[in-house]
Design an enzyme around this catalytic site. Structure first.
Site, PDB file in Angstrom:
ATOM      1  N   ASP A 122      -8.604  29.536  37.715  1.00  0.00           N
ATOM      2  CA  ASP A 122      -7.438  30.409  37.563  1.00  0.00           C
ATOM      3  C   ASP A 122      -7.570  31.603  38.517  1.00  0.00           C
ATOM      4  OD1 ASP A 122      -4.986  31.150  35.862  1.00  0.00           O
ATOM      5  OD2 ASP A 122      -6.170  32.996  35.956  1.00  0.00           O
ATOM      6  N   TYR A 155      -6.035  39.621  42.458  1.00  0.00           N
ATOM      7  CA  TYR A 155      -7.468  39.760  42.150  1.00  0.00           C
ATOM      8  C   TYR A 155      -8.279  40.067  43.414  1.00  0.00           C
ATOM      9  CZ  TYR A 155      -6.095  37.476  37.753  1.00  0.00           C
ATOM     10  OH  TYR A 155      -5.466  37.142  36.569  1.00  0.00           O
ATOM     11  N   HIS A 203       3.481  36.334  38.165  1.00  0.00           N
ATOM     12  CA  HIS A 203       2.413  37.015  37.408  1.00  0.00           C
ATOM     13  C   HIS A 203       2.958  37.907  36.291  1.00  0.00           C
ATOM     14  CE1 HIS A 203      -2.018  38.363  38.121  1.00  0.00           C
ATOM     15  NE2 HIS A 203      -1.719  38.440  36.845  1.00  0.00           N
TER      16      HIS A 203
HETATM   17  N1  LIG Z   1      -1.913  36.516  33.760  1.00  0.00           N
HETATM   18  C1  LIG Z   1      -2.446  37.703  33.548  1.00  0.00           C
HETATM   19  O1  LIG Z   1      -1.757  38.744  33.560  1.00  0.00           O
HETATM   20  C2  LIG Z   1      -3.923  37.793  33.260  1.00  0.00           C
HETATM   21  C3  LIG Z   1      -4.450  38.960  32.689  1.00  0.00           C
HETATM   22  C4  LIG Z   1      -5.827  38.995  32.425  1.00  0.00           C
HETATM   23  C5  LIG Z   1      -6.616  37.891  32.708  1.00  0.00           C
HETATM   24  N2  LIG Z   1      -6.085  36.768  33.291  1.00  0.00           N
HETATM   25  C6  LIG Z   1      -6.910  35.577  33.617  1.00  0.00           C
HETATM   26  O2  LIG Z   1      -7.636  35.222  32.442  1.00  0.00           O
HETATM   27  C7  LIG Z   1      -9.038  35.204  32.729  1.00  0.00           C
HETATM   28  C8  LIG Z   1      -9.831  35.543  31.491  1.00  0.00           C
HETATM   29  O3  LIG Z   1      -9.498  36.819  30.980  1.00  0.00           O
HETATM   30  P1  LIG Z   1     -10.490  38.064  31.110  1.00  0.00           P
HETATM   31  O4  LIG Z   1     -11.357  37.890  32.280  1.00  0.00           O
HETATM   32  O5  LIG Z   1      -9.651  39.286  31.072  1.00  0.00           O
HETATM   33  O6  LIG Z   1     -11.281  38.053  29.749  1.00  0.00           O
HETATM   34  P2  LIG Z   1     -12.296  37.059  28.986  1.00  0.00           P
HETATM   35  O7  LIG Z   1     -12.417  35.775  29.691  1.00  0.00           O
HETATM   36  O8  LIG Z   1     -11.842  37.077  27.567  1.00  0.00           O
HETATM   37  O9  LIG Z   1     -13.665  37.876  29.047  1.00  0.00           O
HETATM   38  C9  LIG Z   1     -14.386  38.015  30.232  1.00  0.00           C
HETATM   39  C10 LIG Z   1     -15.591  38.907  29.950  1.00  0.00           C
HETATM   40  O10 LIG Z   1     -16.445  38.300  28.975  1.00  0.00           O
HETATM   41  C11 LIG Z   1     -17.771  38.135  29.499  1.00  0.00           C
HETATM   42  N3  LIG Z   1     -18.228  36.820  29.009  1.00  0.00           N
HETATM   43  C12 LIG Z   1     -17.863  35.593  29.453  1.00  0.00           C
HETATM   44  N4  LIG Z   1     -18.448  34.627  28.748  1.00  0.00           N
HETATM   45  C13 LIG Z   1     -19.222  35.241  27.822  1.00  0.00           C
HETATM   46  C14 LIG Z   1     -20.082  34.767  26.818  1.00  0.00           C
HETATM   47  N5  LIG Z   1     -20.252  33.454  26.619  1.00  0.00           N
HETATM   48  N6  LIG Z   1     -20.743  35.672  26.044  1.00  0.00           N
HETATM   49  C15 LIG Z   1     -20.567  36.992  26.240  1.00  0.00           C
HETATM   50  N7  LIG Z   1     -19.753  37.511  27.179  1.00  0.00           N
HETATM   51  C16 LIG Z   1     -19.081  36.638  27.974  1.00  0.00           C
HETATM   52  C17 LIG Z   1     -17.627  38.189  31.012  1.00  0.00           C
HETATM   53  O11 LIG Z   1     -18.789  38.739  31.599  1.00  0.00           O
HETATM   54  P3  LIG Z   1     -19.563  38.100  32.885  1.00  0.00           P
HETATM   55  O12 LIG Z   1     -18.560  37.659  33.878  1.00  0.00           O
HETATM   56  O13 LIG Z   1     -20.370  39.265  33.349  1.00  0.00           O
HETATM   57  O14 LIG Z   1     -20.406  36.976  32.367  1.00  0.00           O
HETATM   58  C18 LIG Z   1     -16.432  39.159  31.168  1.00  0.00           C
HETATM   59  O15 LIG Z   1     -16.888  40.497  31.075  1.00  0.00           O
HETATM   60  C19 LIG Z   1      -9.153  36.222  33.881  1.00  0.00           C
HETATM   61  O16 LIG Z   1     -10.375  36.148  34.561  1.00  0.00           O
HETATM   62  C20 LIG Z   1      -7.942  35.828  34.715  1.00  0.00           C
HETATM   63  O17 LIG Z   1      -8.225  34.655  35.458  1.00  0.00           O
HETATM   64  C21 LIG Z   1      -4.740  36.708  33.547  1.00  0.00           C
END
Ligand SMILES: NC(=O)c1ccc[n+]([C@@H]2O[C@H](COP(=O)([O-])OP(=O)(O)OC[C@H]3O[C@@H](n4cnc5c(N)ncnc54)[C@H](OP(=O)(O)O)[C@@H]3O)[C@@H](O)[C@H]2O)c1
Length: 317
Positions: free
Chosen positions: A43, A48, A108
């Site tokens: 994704d 980004y 987005h």
């Molecule tokens: N469409 C939109 O507007 C929008 C908005 C926000 C996000 N997104 C997409 O959704 C994806 C996911 O959302 P997000 O990145 O905001 O949040 P998330 O996936 O809920 O959380 C990511 C965080 O959790 C940590 N993490 C990952 N796996 C873990 C585990 N097993 N145990 C403990 N901590 C863990 C990661 O750290 P490390 O990386 O340091 O391991 C990072 O700090 C984004 O990367 C992006 O691609 C889209």
């Protein structure tokens, strides 16, 4: 791996790797490890600022993991909503990612900004949706499908109201709405709407994005989902981790999950979340945790005399 069938007949892997805040120094290792443990869905988004690093990492693996076996999503940023700007924005993303088509391209946000504005800093940075209607942007995205540059198109952060309006005039129906979803934001209205209209939902912040604390409208700060005692109890019962429970919960609901990590152990841990099958009692326990809390509330688009408000972004959802 579970797949979600889209109206085009394409099958989107129900678990993908998020890449927001994945820094260039860690991306190659993250992508390589993700491919090795089984991820095929990535994704991405122009905003980004790391699509060129992701492209470089993926291109090193094509011999082992051919492009056509991968699912690559990207997103059109708000500064390219004018119809004439859509194709150039997509072409930039394709060049950065080093691919000649995307599996899925998403609008987005339902927000239009002036060209080259990443985040609005003054009133003049905004277009209103009267000046640049969402349906005009959508028709330009449809043209990208017709040109063979994109296989599926969808939206992100759209309320059911905005989706309903878009559907009425769309020539190609939106295949996906990517929205925030986790046990604190269960999106029941969106799930019902999506089921009715054959739209897939992708859940962002599936782990509750641990960097940003969640707060309720009355200012309470509940425990991070990864440390929630009830999620921990379910994890213990299945001999897995809380992150795996959060991922398994989404997959059980037929929602696509895109947890982000650049940490190899967590990348693998999250992928194994797809092997956990929650039972009815687990699902009932998690259903009780909904507090309608958003991590990503869109407030960054409501400053500097913006035409956008939290109310008109989410339409009260
Ligand atoms: N469409 C939109 O507007 C929008 C908005 C926000 C996000 N997104 C997409 O959704 C994806 C996911 O959302 P997000 O990145 O905001 O949040 P998330 O996936 O809920 O959380 C990511 C965080 O959790 C940590 N993490 C990952 N796996 C873990 C585990 N097993 N145990 C403990 N901590 C863990 C990661 O750290 P490390 O990386 O340091 O391991 C990072 O700090 C984004 O990367 C992006 O691609 C889209």
């Amino acid at each position: 791996m579970k797949y979600i069938e889209l109206p085009s007949g394409d099958h989107m892997p129900a678990l993908g790797l998020g890449t927001y805040l994945s820094t260039p120094d860690k991306i190659e290792r993250a992508i390589t490890h993700a491919l090795e443990v089984g991820y095929r869905h990535f994704d991405c988004a122009a905003i980004y600022g790391n699509e060129d690093d992701i492209g470089a990492a993926l291109s090193k693996s094509y011999e082992k993991y051919p492009r056509k076996k991968l699912w690559i999503t990207s997103k059109l940023w708000c500064d390219a909503h004018e119809p004439s700007a859509v194709l150039p924005a997509l072409q930039q993303t394709l060049a950065d990612l080093g691919v000649d088509y995307l599996d899925l391209y998403l609008m987005h946000w339902p927000i239009a900004l002036k060209p080259k504005v990443e985040l609005p800093q003054k009133q003049k940075d905004y277009f209103t949706l009267k000046e640049v209607p969402l349906i005009d942007t959508w028709h330009a995205m449809e043209e990208c499908v017709e040109r063979g540059l994109v296989r599926n198109i969808g939206v992100s952060n759209f309320s059911t109201h905005k989706l309903g309006v878009l559907i009425e005039d769309a020539n190609i129906q939106p295949a996906v709405n990517q929205i925030e979803m986790h046990p604190y934001q269960q999106q029941r209205e969106q799930v019902a709407f999506a089921t009715k209209h054959n739209i897939a939902i992708t859940a962002y912040c599936p782990l509750g994005s641990i960097g940003t604390p969640i707060s309720t409208q009355d200012g309470r700060v509940p425990p991070p989902l990864l440390k929630h005692p009830l999620i921990a109890t379910i994890a213990k019962k299945h001999g897995c981790t809380t992150a795996q429970v959060l991922i398994a919960w989404l997959l059980k609901l037929n929602i696509v999950a895109i947890p982000k990590s650049v940490t190899p152990e967590r990348i693998e841990e999250n992928f194994r979340g797809s092997e956990i099958v929650l039972d009815t009692a687990d699902m009932a326990t998690i259903a009780e945790l909904d507090i309608h809390a958003r991590i990503i509330d869109g407030k960054i688009f409501t400053l500097h005399n913006s035409p956008y408000t939290v109310e008109n972004i989410w339409d009260g959802e």
